[in-house]
Design an enzyme around this catalytic site. Structure first.
Site, PDB file in Angstrom:
ATOM      1  N   GLU A 269      -8.991  -1.854   5.925  1.00  0.00           N
ATOM      2  CA  GLU A 269      -7.696  -2.008   6.597  1.00  0.00           C
ATOM      3  C   GLU A 269      -7.911  -2.110   8.109  1.00  0.00           C
ATOM      4  O   GLU A 269      -7.297  -2.922   8.787  1.00  0.00           O
ATOM      5  CB  GLU A 269      -6.793  -0.812   6.277  1.00  0.00           C
ATOM      6  CG  GLU A 269      -5.430  -0.910   6.953  1.00  0.00           C
ATOM      7  CD  GLU A 269      -4.434   0.148   6.496  1.00  0.00           C
ATOM      8  OE1 GLU A 269      -4.872   1.116   5.840  1.00  0.00           O
ATOM      9  OE2 GLU A 269      -3.249   0.007   6.799  1.00  0.00           O
TER      10      GLU A 269
ATOM     11  N   SER B  53       0.974   6.617   2.445  1.00  0.00           N
ATOM     12  CA  SER B  53       1.648   7.638   3.267  1.00  0.00           C
ATOM     13  C   SER B  53       2.839   8.263   2.558  1.00  0.00           C
ATOM     14  O   SER B  53       3.551   7.598   1.798  1.00  0.00           O
ATOM     15  CB  SER B  53       2.157   7.012   4.568  1.00  0.00           C
ATOM     16  OG  SER B  53       1.103   6.383   5.238  1.00  0.00           O
TER      17      SER B  53
ATOM     18  N   SER C  16       4.601  -1.043   4.101  1.00  0.00           N
ATOM     19  CA  SER C  16       4.810  -2.396   4.635  1.00  0.00           C
ATOM     20  C   SER C  16       4.955  -3.371   3.473  1.00  0.00           C
ATOM     21  O   SER C  16       4.195  -3.301   2.501  1.00  0.00           O
ATOM     22  CB  SER C  16       3.608  -2.837   5.488  1.00  0.00           C
ATOM     23  OG  SER C  16       3.383  -1.942   6.531  1.00  0.00           O
TER      24      SER C  16
ATOM     25  N   GLN D   7       0.819  -1.215   0.000  1.00  0.00           N
ATOM     26  CA  GLN D   7       0.000   0.000   0.000  1.00  0.00           C
ATOM     27  C   GLN D   7       0.856   1.269   0.000  1.00  0.00           C
ATOM     28  O   GLN D   7       1.548   1.540   0.980  1.00  0.00           O
ATOM     29  CB  GLN D   7      -0.862  -0.021   1.261  1.00  0.00           C
ATOM     30  CG  GLN D   7      -1.769   1.167   1.440  1.00  0.00           C
ATOM     31  CD  GLN D   7      -2.314   1.226   2.861  1.00  0.00           C
ATOM     32  OE1 GLN D   7      -1.568   1.050   3.820  1.00  0.00           O
ATOM     33  NE2 GLN D   7      -3.580   1.480   3.008  1.00  0.00           N
ATOM     34  N   GLY D   8       0.807   2.029  -1.077  1.00  0.00           N
ATOM     35  CA  GLY D   8       1.571   3.277  -1.160  1.00  0.00           C
ATOM     36  C   GLY D   8       0.662   4.478  -0.933  1.00  0.00           C
ATOM     37  O   GLY D   8       0.276   5.143  -1.898  1.00  0.00           O
TER      38      GLY D   8
ATOM     39  N   GLU E 215      -5.181   8.356  17.936  1.00  0.00           N
ATOM     40  CA  GLU E 215      -5.888   9.642  18.074  1.00  0.00           C
ATOM     41  C   GLU E 215      -6.903   9.805  16.933  1.00  0.00           C
ATOM     42  O   GLU E 215      -8.027  10.255  17.144  1.00  0.00           O
ATOM     43  CB  GLU E 215      -4.897  10.821  18.033  1.00  0.00           C
ATOM     44  CG  GLU E 215      -3.976  10.941  19.241  1.00  0.00           C
ATOM     45  CD  GLU E 215      -2.762  10.014  19.164  1.00  0.00           C
ATOM     46  OE1 GLU E 215      -2.607   9.271  18.170  1.00  0.00           O
ATOM     47  OE2 GLU E 215      -1.961  10.030  20.111  1.00  0.00           O
TER      48      GLU E 215
END
Ligand SMILES: Cc1cc2nc3c(=O)[nH]c(=O)nc-3n(C[C@H](O)[C@H](O)[C@H](O)COP(=O)(O)OP(=O)(O)OC[C@H]3O[C@@H](n4cnc5c(N)ncnc54)[C@H](O)[C@@H]3O)c2cc1C
Length: 386
Positions: free
Chosen positions: A234, A119, A151, A116-117, A362
């Site tokens: 996810e 961030s 990851s 997964q790209g 958060e």
């Protein structure tokens, strides 16, 4: 077939075909895991929730629960990469017939690993700030930019990537969802070492990478609804298999406490009782998530509750395990005196990151507050983020 027969058959298959001990060497380990996933797929035991037309099992609610419980008990390798739980449901919902046909089976069989790209260095919680660009040239996009914390990026074949196709200021209205070939010219992958000493994730650089327009999922500049679907899955992904896995891990921890003579201590017993309750709650939460997906086709904001519950549990459990080990709680995997080959210490270090990945604690709390409890929006939150 009765549910009990299904359970017995699945268990017999997993025991009989267990691939044996995990190889230490990375390359051997990857081949070992791929061979296992292919065997599972070929025998018709892959993708419990997947449609049959893509090689899945399309199981009922009760059988998905049974599947996850038996799978966790069998201690066989899990899926490779992050595609199965996140990209696949997005592709099933938004992909073209050609994309589904081309991508889903190889992903499920473990022939193609997906990562997964999303961030970027300045776009984590505030994902709509992402800056990797895709400029259209005929029937291709030219992609430039950087991703981080990907990851399994080092073993990936396909990167499901968010890119900016709109103006620099377009935020979530100018984002598209591209499937990038991880081996294409111009893709550079650099592993990042984490606290455990392993390199679990990577940074990825794109320099003039050419991606066919046919590999865009959904509309140009219309990637944001896909992000919502992906993120929901996810957070929900693994809700049930985590519950099944932690059932086993907690039993092993109770065994460890017995072996170390710690269960005579009422404080230890109280902590173990607390974990016992939480692992049972996790099982019901996992069931609720599966039921939600079956009923609505999407996990919904309740997936943030599952995610928050699991990640705080796993941190607390490993902290307790390390306390229980006393001075041995300082010995890592490479130390010959480490208890159970350092697994509890490794877990303690690894789960430090749990309350960051898939959106920080958060952010999950804000989602729960606003979308489930109807509380006012946090004034610190940008207009739309993870
Ligand atoms: C183990 C792991 C695996 C990961 N795997 C992947 C992957 O495969 N692919 C991928 O794309 N990304 C991945 N990530 C990245 C992950 O999604 C981001 O790290 C996460 O979204 C947080 O973003 P950030 O690191 O930029 O922190 P920031 O967003 O900069 O946050 C820093 C701190 O500020 C707080 N904060 C920020 N904004 C707010 C707000 N509005 N309200 C309250 N608090 C706020 C955060 O909670 C946090 O405590 C992974 C991360 C980890 C730890």
């Amino acid at each position: 077939m009765h549910d009990d027969d299904f359970r017995a058959r699945l268990r017999a298959f997993l025991v009989e075909h267990h691939p044996g001990r995990r190889p230490k060497d990375r390359t051997e380990r990857l081949a070992w895991q791929k061979a296992w996933l292919a065997k599972l797929f070929d025998a018709g035991y892959a993708g419990p929730s997947w449609p049959r037309e893509y090689g899945g099992m399309d199981l009922s609610f009760a059988r998905q629960v049974i599947y996850q419980e038996e799978y966790a008990k069998a201690r066989v390798p899990g899926p490779l990469g992050t595609g199965l739980g996140i990209a696949a449901p997005t592709l099933v919902k938004y992909g073209t017939a050609e994309q589904k046909e081309r991508y889903l089976r190889p992903m499920l069989r473990g022939d193609a690993v997906w990562a997964q790209g999303y961030s970027e260095p300045d776009a984590g919680s505030d994902l709509p700030a992402l800056r990797t660009t895709a400029r259209r040239e005929g029937d291709e996009y030219i992609v430039n930019g950087q991703k981080v914390w990907t990851s399994s990026g080092d073993i990936a074949d396909v990167l499901f990537t968010l890119v900016r196709t709109g103006t620099p200021a377009s935020r979530q209205h100018g984002i598209s969802y591209l499937l990038v070939d991880a081996h294409a010219p111009g893709v550079t992958v650099r592993p990042l070492r984490d606290l455990t000493g392993d390199a679990h994730f990577c940074e990825i650089f794109f320099t003039d990478v050419r991606v066919p327009v046919a590999d865009r999922v959904g509309e140009e500049n219309g990637g944001w609804p896909l992000v919502r679907t992906s993120l929901g899955h996810e957070r929900a992904a693994g809700a049930m298999n985590q519950a099944a896995r932690y059932r086993r891990v907690l039993d092993e921890l109770i065994e460890l406490a017995h072996e170390r003579g710690a269960t005579a201590d009422p404080l230890v017993r109280a902590r173990l009782a607390d974990f016992e309750m939480r692992v049972r709650i996790m099982r019901y939460t996992g069931m609720r998530t599966i039921a939600d997906i079956l009923a609505r086709g999407e996990p919904g904001p309740a997936s943030s509750t599952s995610r928050l519950f699991v990640v705080t549990f796993e941190q607390d459990l490993h902290e307790f395990a390390v306390d229980l080990l006393g001075p041995y709680g300082m010995l890592g995997r490479d130390d010959p005196h480490a208890v159970q080959r350092g697994r509890w210490v490794w877990g303690f270090l690894r789960t430090r990151a749990s309350t960051i990945g898939a959106g920080t604690a958060e952010i999950q709390r804000n989602t729960i507050a606003e979308q489930l409890l109807g509380l006012p929006r946090d004034p610190a939150m940008p207009p739309s983020s993870r």
